[in-house]
Enzyme design. Sequence first.
Site, PDB file in Angstrom:
ATOM      1  N   ASN A  45      -2.224  -0.074   6.427  1.00  9.19           N
ATOM      2  CA  ASN A  45      -2.941  -1.250   6.943  1.00  9.19           C
ATOM      3  C   ASN A  45      -1.990  -2.459   6.918  1.00  9.19           C
ATOM      4  O   ASN A  45      -2.255  -3.472   6.272  1.00  9.19           O
ATOM      5  CB  ASN A  45      -4.167  -1.532   6.079  1.00  9.19           C
ATOM      6  CG  ASN A  45      -5.215  -0.434   6.144  1.00  9.19           C
ATOM      7  OD1 ASN A  45      -6.074  -0.438   7.004  1.00  9.19           O
ATOM      8  ND2 ASN A  45      -5.131   0.537   5.240  1.00  9.19           N
ATOM      9  N   PRO A  98      -0.942  -5.220   8.469  1.00 11.61           N
ATOM     10  CA  PRO A  98      -1.197  -6.680   8.496  1.00 11.61           C
ATOM     11  C   PRO A  98      -1.805  -7.211   7.194  1.00 11.61           C
ATOM     12  O   PRO A  98      -1.606  -8.377   6.842  1.00 11.61           O
ATOM     13  CB  PRO A  98      -2.170  -6.858   9.669  1.00 11.61           C
ATOM     14  CG  PRO A  98      -1.884  -5.692  10.562  1.00 11.61           C
ATOM     15  CD  PRO A  98      -1.579  -4.548   9.614  1.00 11.61           C
ATOM     16  N   ASP A  99      -2.528  -6.349   6.473  1.00 13.58           N
ATOM     17  CA  ASP A  99      -3.132  -6.754   5.191  1.00 13.58           C
ATOM     18  C   ASP A  99      -2.092  -7.102   4.128  1.00 13.58           C
ATOM     19  O   ASP A  99      -2.406  -7.805   3.173  1.00 13.58           O
ATOM     20  CB  ASP A  99      -3.931  -5.592   4.572  1.00 13.58           C
ATOM     21  CG  ASP A  99      -5.254  -5.361   5.268  1.00 13.58           C
ATOM     22  OD1 ASP A  99      -5.626  -6.160   6.132  1.00 13.58           O
ATOM     23  OD2 ASP A  99      -5.906  -4.349   4.917  1.00 13.58           O
ATOM     24  N   HIS A 100      -0.918  -6.503   4.234  1.00 14.27           N
ATOM     25  CA  HIS A 100      -0.026  -6.512   3.071  1.00 14.27           C
ATOM     26  C   HIS A 100       1.013  -7.612   3.097  1.00 14.27           C
ATOM     27  O   HIS A 100       1.369  -8.140   2.064  1.00 14.27           O
ATOM     28  CB  HIS A 100       0.640  -5.143   2.909  1.00 14.27           C
ATOM     29  CG  HIS A 100      -0.377  -4.058   2.791  1.00 14.27           C
ATOM     30  ND1 HIS A 100      -0.309  -2.890   3.496  1.00 14.27           N
ATOM     31  CD2 HIS A 100      -1.531  -4.007   2.095  1.00 14.27           C
ATOM     32  CE1 HIS A 100      -1.370  -2.154   3.219  1.00 14.27           C
ATOM     33  NE2 HIS A 100      -2.133  -2.815   2.369  1.00 14.27           N
TER      34      HIS A 100
END
Lengths: 406, 420
Positions: A171, A173-175
Site C-alpha cells: 500500500n 502511498p500509505d507509507h
Amino acid sequence: MEKALLAGVRVIDFSWIGAGSYATKILADLGADVIKIESSTRLDSLRMAAPYKDGKPGVNRSGYFADRNTSKRSVTINMKHPRAFGLIKQLIMQSDIVANNFTPGVMDKFGLGYPAVRAMKPEIIYLAMSMQGAEGPERGYLGYGANIIALTALQHLTGLPGREPAGTGTNYPDHVPNPCHAAFAVLAALRHRRRKGKGQYIDLAQVEPTVALLGPTMLDLTVNGRNHECNGNEHPWAAPHGVYPCAGDDRWIAITAMSDAHWTALMATLGTPAWSAEPRWETIAGRYRDRVELDLLLGGVTGKWQAEILMNELQARHVPAGVVSTAEDVIKHDPQLAHRGHWVRLQHAEMGEAIYNAPPFRFSRTRVGLKSPAPLLGEHTREVCAELLGLNDQDVDELIAQEVLK
Amino acid sequence: MANAASAPIDIDTPPAALEGLRVLDLSGAMGNYCGKMFADMGADVILVEPPRGTRLRFEPPFLGDVAGSERSLAYAYHNTSKRGVTLNLDTTDGQHLLRKLVATADLVIETEKPGVMQARGLGYKALSDIRPGVVVVSITPFGQSGPYAQYESEDLIGLALGGLLYLGGYPDAAPTRVYGNQAYLCASIYGAVGALLAVLEAESSGTGQHVDVSMQECVVLALENAVQFYDLEGTVRKRYTGEQRFAGTGSFECKDGYVYLMAGGIGANMFWARSVDWLSDEKIPGVERLRGEEWTKVDFLKSNEAKQYFREMFVPWSKTKTKAYLYHEGQRRHIPIAAINAPVDLLDNKQLQHRKHFVEVMHHLRDKPMVMPGAPYKLSETPWCIQRPAPRLGEHNAEIYAECGVNSADLQRLASAGVV
C-alpha cells in the site's frame, strides 16, 4: 540533553489503519504527545491484521499496527456515547492538532468537523486525510493504499509490458508519500500559527501527493502527448540498468551502468566475457538500443556470483550496484542500516521484544528516539484522564461502567 | 488554475506558511523536490547550480522531445517557485560567494557525496560558523557515515538495498521496480520533513543543525509489514503480482483494463458482506457460495482454493464491465475498489478536476502554459501556490549576487572566470 523537536505539541489523533497513523507516528517519534483515540467498539482494524507475535492474533499483537503507532498514547473512548463529546472537547482545548483520515462526514457525525472544532479552539490545526478530499463528486469514496496507488497511475506505470500492472506489492502511498506530505503540511501550519497566531484546516486528499510525485510523467503527457506505459526496470537512456540473477534461491543484484566508465569497470569485474568485445556495446547508444539482449547476456554471467560479493566488487570500482535485499537482509545482514541504528528493539507488554523503524534522519544536536512501543488498546486511558481531564480513579471507573471509556 | 506568470504580487495574496525563510537548494535529483516543497509553500528558495546546469536539466522528458538545458520537463517540474543562480563550488571565488549567500540562509539542501562539502570548506561546521542558525540537510543514498557511505547509487540501487524492489513484480520474473524515481522522491520528502523540523527548532533556539537523511532508510520505511512478518513470524514476504493477496483482494481484468478490488479490506470484514451483496445483485453465477462461514477466515481467504474460486466467478463478469463502471458502482456501495488508471485517465478525472488539482505554469519556450500536478495539500490559511516557473540557467544571478554586494563589473569577471 536537548529537548525533543516537537516537545510541547499535542495531537488528538483519530487516525487509523495506514497513512494517518503513519503521519502521526512521525510527529510522535519526534516528540509530540500524540493521543490516539480508539475504541474497542470500533477497533483500528490494523490491530487485527497480520503479522502477529508468534502468529497468534490479538488486539495487542499485530506488528503491522505496532510499527505505525510508536511513541503514542492510547485512550479508549466510545465516540457514539453522548458523554464522549465533552471529554474529547476538553482534550482538544489542551491540544494543538486534531488529525483524522476518515471519509468526509465521519468527524461531523461526532460533532467534530472543522467548523465545530474551530469554534471551540480557533487556533487549532486540523488535519483531514480522506482518500479523495473534502469536496468533489468522489469525496465519499473510500479505499486503502493499494486502491490509491491504482487511482494515481503509479500502479499502471509499474510492471512488465503486456502483463498485469504490478505496482509495489504494498500500500505504497500509505507509507511515504502521504505521511510525509501530511507531516510537512502540519509543520508548515505550526510555523504559521507560531508567527501569526492562526490555526487552519488542512485537506489532504490521499490521491494527490502520489500524483504530485509523477510530475514529469504528467508533463510528458500534457506537453508532448505521450502516455507512458510500464517498462520493467528500464532507464530512459542508460543500459545495462536492471536486476540480474545471482547464486542462490531468488537472489538478485541491481546494476546501473550510467557511463562508459561504469560499463568498462562492470565488464572487468565480470572477467571480460567474450561477447563483451563486440563493438556495439562500446557506446551507451549501442548498449541502450540492444538492451534486451544485453540484459540476457549479463544475466548469464552474474548468476555465478554471490550478490553481496558482486555488489562490493562493483562498488570498489565505483559502479552503482546493490543487493536486492529481502526483509531478512535489511534486518540481519545490512551493515549500513546497522551502522545507522535504523532498527530499534523495544519491549512491548504483550509482544515482548519487537522491531521498530526509527525515522530515516539523524540530527546533529537533537536526539531522536522512539519514546515507547505501540500502546496497548486503552493503555493510557487512566493516565490521560488524570493528567488532562482531572478525573480520579473513581470517576474513570464510573465512565468505564457507563461504557463511555470503552 | 494557479497563475504562475511573473505578475507583481497582489496585495490580496494570502499569507504563505514558509514566507521569510531563505533556502539554498544545492541539490540534484535526490533533493530538488524537497526544495520545491519549501518553495511552493512560500519560502524564498534559490537553486544554486553548476555553471553548466544541474543534472536534472539533462534528464528526459524534454519539451518537444528535443534535449537542451532549458527543455527538461523533469527539471521544470521539480524546480517551480525557485529563483536560480549558477555557481562553481569547486573554485575559491565560488566558495566565497556561497558563504555570502549562506549568511542570509535558514536552510541549505545538499546531495553531494559525504565529505565533498567539507573538502570545499562548506561543510556544516564551516557554514554554521558563518550563520549559527542555519540548518543543513544532507540527502544522500546511505547517509553521512558507515560502510556504504561512499557507495555509488541510482534510484534503482536505493530501491534494491532498501528492500522495496524485492516486493515488486511477478513470481516468475526478476523483481520489478516501482516507476518514477520513487527512491529519490522518498528521500526528498522525508528530507523536507527533517529539514522543516530542524528549521522550526532553529527559529526558536537560534541554533541550527545538520540533518543527515539516508535514501536507503527512507525506502525501508515503505516496506509495509514485511519487516514485522520476518521479525514476528519468521516469514519473508515475496512479490506476488498476478496472484490475489487474499481471495477478492487484487487486480482483476475488466473490459478496458484492470481494477484493484479489496473485497475484504484490511483486517476488517464489513466490506466482504457488501461485496457479496453487490455481486449477488449483479446476478453473478456462483456468488452465493461466498456467504459461507469459511469466507470469514483469513486462512481460507489465503488458500489457492478460495482465490481460484473468486477469480473464476468474478472475472467472466468483470470483463464485461468497464473500469469506470466497476469503480463508481462499487464505491456507491462503499466497497474499496479502484480503477487502475493510466496517466491520461487522471486528466479526465472528475474529482481531480473539481479540486482543480492540475495547474498551469508558464514556460519561456512555449507560448501557452504547461499543465502539471498541483497542490498535494490544501491549507485554508496559507494555500500551496506556485510562485513562478523554474528558473532559466543563471536567471537571477544579477539580482541575487547584487544582494551579496557583488557589482556588475565583479559579476562579469566571475562569469568570464567560469565561476558563475
